[in-house]
Design a protein around this motif. Structure first.
Motif, PDB file in Angstrom:
ATOM      1  N   TYR A 135       6.117 -23.864   3.022  1.00 33.55           N
ATOM      2  CA  TYR A 135       5.412 -24.802   2.147  1.00 33.55           C
ATOM      3  C   TYR A 135       4.029 -24.280   1.762  1.00 33.55           C
ATOM      4  CZ  TYR A 135       9.024 -28.090   3.626  1.00 33.55           C
ATOM      5  OH  TYR A 135      10.228 -28.706   3.880  1.00 33.55           O
ATOM      6  N   ALA A 136       3.979 -23.030   1.300  1.00 35.56           N
ATOM      7  CA  ALA A 136       2.692 -22.412   0.977  1.00 35.56           C
ATOM      8  C   ALA A 136       1.962 -23.190  -0.126  1.00 35.56           C
ATOM      9  CB  ALA A 136       2.904 -20.960   0.551  1.00 35.56           C
ATOM     10  N   PHE A 137       2.670 -23.568  -1.177  1.00 36.01           N
ATOM     11  CA  PHE A 137       2.027 -24.283  -2.285  1.00 36.01           C
ATOM     12  C   PHE A 137       1.571 -25.673  -1.848  1.00 36.01           C
ATOM     13  CE2 PHE A 137       2.365 -27.461  -5.655  1.00 36.01           C
ATOM     14  CZ  PHE A 137       1.415 -26.984  -6.540  1.00 36.01           C
ATOM     15  N   THR A 138       2.433 -26.408  -1.192  1.00 37.53           N
ATOM     16  CA  THR A 138       2.105 -27.773  -0.789  1.00 37.53           C
ATOM     17  C   THR A 138       0.879 -27.800   0.110  1.00 37.53           C
ATOM     18  OG1 THR A 138       4.450 -28.351  -0.926  1.00 37.53           O
ATOM     19  CG2 THR A 138       3.020 -29.879   0.277  1.00 37.53           C
ATOM     20  N   ARG A 139       0.796 -26.858   1.056  1.00 33.27           N
ATOM     21  CA  ARG A 139      -0.380 -26.770   1.918  1.00 33.27           C
ATOM     22  C   ARG A 139      -1.647 -26.494   1.097  1.00 33.27           C
ATOM     23  NH1 ARG A 139      -0.397 -24.986   7.395  1.00 33.27           N
ATOM     24  NH2 ARG A 139      -1.933 -23.449   6.742  1.00 33.27           N
ATOM     25  N   ASN A 140      -1.492 -25.686   0.055  1.00 31.84           N
ATOM     26  CA  ASN A 140      -2.646 -25.260  -0.723  1.00 31.84           C
ATOM     27  C   ASN A 140      -3.249 -26.395  -1.553  1.00 31.84           C
ATOM     28  OD1 ASN A 140      -4.390 -23.060  -1.545  1.00 31.84           O
ATOM     29  ND2 ASN A 140      -3.389 -23.177  -3.552  1.00 31.84           N
ATOM     30  N   VAL A 141      -2.438 -27.418  -1.890  1.00 34.84           N
ATOM     31  CA  VAL A 141      -2.941 -28.523  -2.718  1.00 34.84           C
ATOM     32  C   VAL A 141      -3.095 -29.809  -1.911  1.00 34.84           C
ATOM     33  CG1 VAL A 141      -1.980 -27.567  -4.845  1.00 34.84           C
ATOM     34  CG2 VAL A 141      -0.615 -29.175  -3.488  1.00 34.84           C
ATOM     35  N   ALA A 142      -3.027 -29.720  -0.599  1.00 32.34           N
ATOM     36  CA  ALA A 142      -3.118 -30.916   0.238  1.00 32.34           C
ATOM     37  C   ALA A 142      -4.429 -31.656   0.033  1.00 32.34           C
ATOM     38  CB  ALA A 142      -2.951 -30.533   1.712  1.00 32.34           C
ATOM     39  N   ASP A 143      -5.513 -30.925  -0.142  1.00 28.41           N
ATOM     40  CA  ASP A 143      -6.808 -31.587  -0.335  1.00 28.41           C
ATOM     41  C   ASP A 143      -6.885 -32.284  -1.683  1.00 28.41           C
ATOM     42  OD1 ASP A 143      -6.708 -29.058  -1.554  1.00 28.41           O
ATOM     43  OD2 ASP A 143      -8.901 -28.958  -1.666  1.00 28.41           O
ATOM     44  N   GLN A 144      -6.162 -31.766  -2.695  1.00 30.90           N
ATOM     45  CA  GLN A 144      -6.144 -32.411  -4.006  1.00 30.90           C
ATOM     46  C   GLN A 144      -5.378 -33.731  -3.959  1.00 30.90           C
ATOM     47  OE1 GLN A 144      -5.015 -29.677  -7.190  1.00 30.90           O
ATOM     48  NE2 GLN A 144      -5.803 -27.947  -5.987  1.00 30.90           N
TER      49      GLN A 144
ATOM     50  N   PHE B   4      -3.948 -43.935   3.578  1.00 30.51           N
ATOM     51  CA  PHE B   4      -2.594 -43.424   3.378  1.00 30.51           C
ATOM     52  C   PHE B   4      -2.625 -41.984   2.872  1.00 30.51           C
ATOM     53  CE2 PHE B   4       0.876 -42.643   0.350  1.00 30.51           C
ATOM     54  CZ  PHE B   4       1.981 -42.799   1.181  1.00 30.51           C
ATOM     55  N   LEU B   5      -3.442 -41.721   1.835  1.00 33.29           N
ATOM     56  CA  LEU B   5      -3.507 -40.383   1.267  1.00 33.29           C
ATOM     57  C   LEU B   5      -4.087 -39.385   2.253  1.00 33.29           C
ATOM     58  CD1 LEU B   5      -4.636 -41.068  -2.408  1.00 33.29           C
ATOM     59  CD2 LEU B   5      -2.344 -40.532  -1.575  1.00 33.29           C
ATOM     60  N   SER B   6      -5.048 -39.812   3.052  1.00 35.92           N
ATOM     61  CA  SER B   6      -5.633 -38.924   4.064  1.00 35.92           C
ATOM     62  C   SER B   6      -4.584 -38.528   5.086  1.00 35.92           C
ATOM     63  CB  SER B   6      -6.811 -39.613   4.746  1.00 35.92           C
ATOM     64  OG  SER B   6      -7.873 -39.831   3.839  1.00 35.92           O
ATOM     65  N   THR B   7      -3.752 -39.480   5.461  1.00 42.63           N
ATOM     66  CA  THR B   7      -2.698 -39.199   6.441  1.00 42.63           C
ATOM     67  C   THR B   7      -1.672 -38.228   5.880  1.00 42.63           C
ATOM     68  OG1 THR B   7      -2.967 -41.382   7.447  1.00 42.63           O
ATOM     69  CG2 THR B   7      -0.897 -40.228   7.868  1.00 42.63           C
ATOM     70  N   VAL B   8      -1.224 -38.487   4.640  1.00 46.36           N
ATOM     71  CA  VAL B   8      -0.237 -37.605   4.020  1.00 46.36           C
ATOM     72  C   VAL B   8      -0.831 -36.224   3.778  1.00 46.36           C
ATOM     73  CG1 VAL B   8       1.251 -37.245   2.022  1.00 46.36           C
ATOM     74  CG2 VAL B   8       0.972 -39.546   2.962  1.00 46.36           C
ATOM     75  N   SER B   9      -2.085 -36.179   3.346  1.00 42.07           N
ATOM     76  CA  SER B   9      -2.749 -34.902   3.106  1.00 42.07           C
ATOM     77  C   SER B   9      -2.810 -34.068   4.386  1.00 42.07           C
ATOM     78  CB  SER B   9      -4.154 -35.138   2.554  1.00 42.07           C
ATOM     79  OG  SER B   9      -4.850 -33.915   2.397  1.00 42.07           O
ATOM     80  N   ALA B  10      -3.139 -34.719   5.482  1.00 42.06           N
ATOM     81  CA  ALA B  10      -3.196 -34.011   6.766  1.00 42.06           C
ATOM     82  C   ALA B  10      -1.816 -33.498   7.165  1.00 42.06           C
ATOM     83  CB  ALA B  10      -3.753 -34.939   7.842  1.00 42.06           C
TER      84      ALA B  10
ATOM     85  N   TRP C  91       0.608 -32.653   5.040  1.00 40.57           N
ATOM     86  CA  TRP C  91       0.880 -31.499   4.181  1.00 40.57           C
ATOM     87  C   TRP C  91       0.155 -30.256   4.679  1.00 40.57           C
ATOM     88  CZ3 TRP C  91       0.870 -32.808  -1.760  1.00 40.57           C
ATOM     89  CH2 TRP C  91       1.875 -33.754  -2.017  1.00 40.57           C
ATOM     90  N   ALA C  92      -1.101 -30.422   5.058  1.00 35.45           N
ATOM     91  CA  ALA C  92      -1.907 -29.280   5.490  1.00 35.45           C
ATOM     92  C   ALA C  92      -1.359 -28.642   6.757  1.00 35.45           C
ATOM     93  CB  ALA C  92      -3.350 -29.716   5.710  1.00 35.45           C
ATOM     94  N   ASP C  93      -0.553 -29.394   7.509  1.00 31.83           N
ATOM     95  CA  ASP C  93      -0.025 -28.904   8.773  1.00 31.83           C
ATOM     96  C   ASP C  93       1.399 -28.374   8.652  1.00 31.83           C
ATOM     97  OD1 ASP C  93      -0.623 -28.470  11.511  1.00 31.83           O
ATOM     98  OD2 ASP C  93       0.639 -30.187  12.071  1.00 31.83           O
ATOM     99  N   LEU C  94       1.913 -28.290   7.425  1.00 34.80           N
ATOM    100  CA  LEU C  94       3.276 -27.809   7.220  1.00 34.80           C
ATOM    101  C   LEU C  94       3.375 -26.309   7.483  1.00 34.80           C
ATOM    102  CD1 LEU C  94       4.126 -29.736   3.919  1.00 34.80           C
ATOM    103  CD2 LEU C  94       5.143 -30.144   6.179  1.00 34.80           C
ATOM    104  N   ASP C  95       4.582 -25.842   7.610  1.00 31.78           N
ATOM    105  CA  ASP C  95       4.823 -24.419   7.837  1.00 31.78           C
ATOM    106  C   ASP C  95       4.254 -23.606   6.680  1.00 31.78           C
ATOM    107  OD1 ASP C  95       6.717 -21.920   7.295  1.00 31.78           O
ATOM    108  OD2 ASP C  95       6.821 -22.387   9.439  1.00 31.78           O
TER     109      ASP C  95
END
Length: 231
Positions: free
Chosen positions: A189-198, A173-179, A181-185
């Protein structure tokens, strides 16, 4: 003439309020609040509903007693040798784990602010807030902030866990959500993309305690208004 074999008599534990509450917790854990009926409870205890009413007056009292039993185990840890900060961490984590194990308890705590289960948690938090030296005029605010964080994060974590059990495991689940987030604009969503791996690698209990530490640090560092001098 054949001799009838006498069956050994079953020794059953006497019905008590403690047994009823224990059985209610088991039903709540497996079937949720909707599954807690006096008929289902009577079947589990091999008795009649009328016998249960000798010990509890109704479902609301039973829910409160079950929640209190769960909470009591979380707040009775010996913290006599701990600092107030350590005691708050231990208490908060105990309640967090209790709600994680019994998700219905989080709902009950939030639903009944005037009943003893919630007051038990509030009392223990408040005593440690006093031990931190927070002025009397600010103690309610500080204790409430901690209580609301514990109940909010604990309840949300339990809800997330139930969702994972129904759909997929936590890691997936977290891997899916993280991916996602990483693919957001990247501009919106600069901050959200930056913490996707966390998000993908985080530990719920560790993050929960980090939040407790942030609140306690704020409580101890803040310059609270002093109490008025006695007249």
């Amino acid at each position: 003439m054949a001799t009838r074999t006498r069956r050994p008599e079953r020794r059953e534990e006497p019905l008590s309020r403690e047994r009823i509450v224990e059985a209610a917790i088991g039903l709540l854990d497996t079937a949720g609040e909707g599954g807690l009926t006096f008929r289902a409870l009577a079947e589990r205890l091999a008795t009649g509903p009328g016998a249960i009413y000798w010990h509890v007056t109704g479902k609301e009292e039973l829910l409160s007693a079950a929640t209190d039993a769960v909470v009591a185990g979380a707040v009775t840890a010996d913290t006599s040798d701990a600092t107030p900060q350590e005691a708050i961490r231990a208490l908060a984590l105990g309640v967090f784990d209790a709600i994680d194990a019994h998700p219905w308890a989080g709902t009950q705590l939030a639903r009944a602010p005037s009943q003893s289960p919630l007051l038990r948690v509030f009392e223990h938090i408040g005593r440690q807030v006093q031990a931190l030296g927070v002025p009397h005029a600010a103690q309610f605010t500080a204790a409430s902030a901690l209580l609301n964080y514990v109940l909010g994060v604990g309840g949300q974590n339990a809800a997330n866990a139930r969702g994972h059990q129904l759909d997929t495991d936590r890691t997936e689940f977290l891997s899916t959500v993280s991916a996602t987030w990483a693919d957001l604009d990247p501009d919106e969503y600069a901050f959200t993309r930056n913490v996707a791996d966390q998000l993908r690698d985080h530990d719920d209990r560790v993050e929960f305690l980090a939040g407790i530490d942030l609140i306690v640090t704020g409580i101890t560092a803040r310059r609270w208004p002093t109490d008025p001098a006695p007249s």
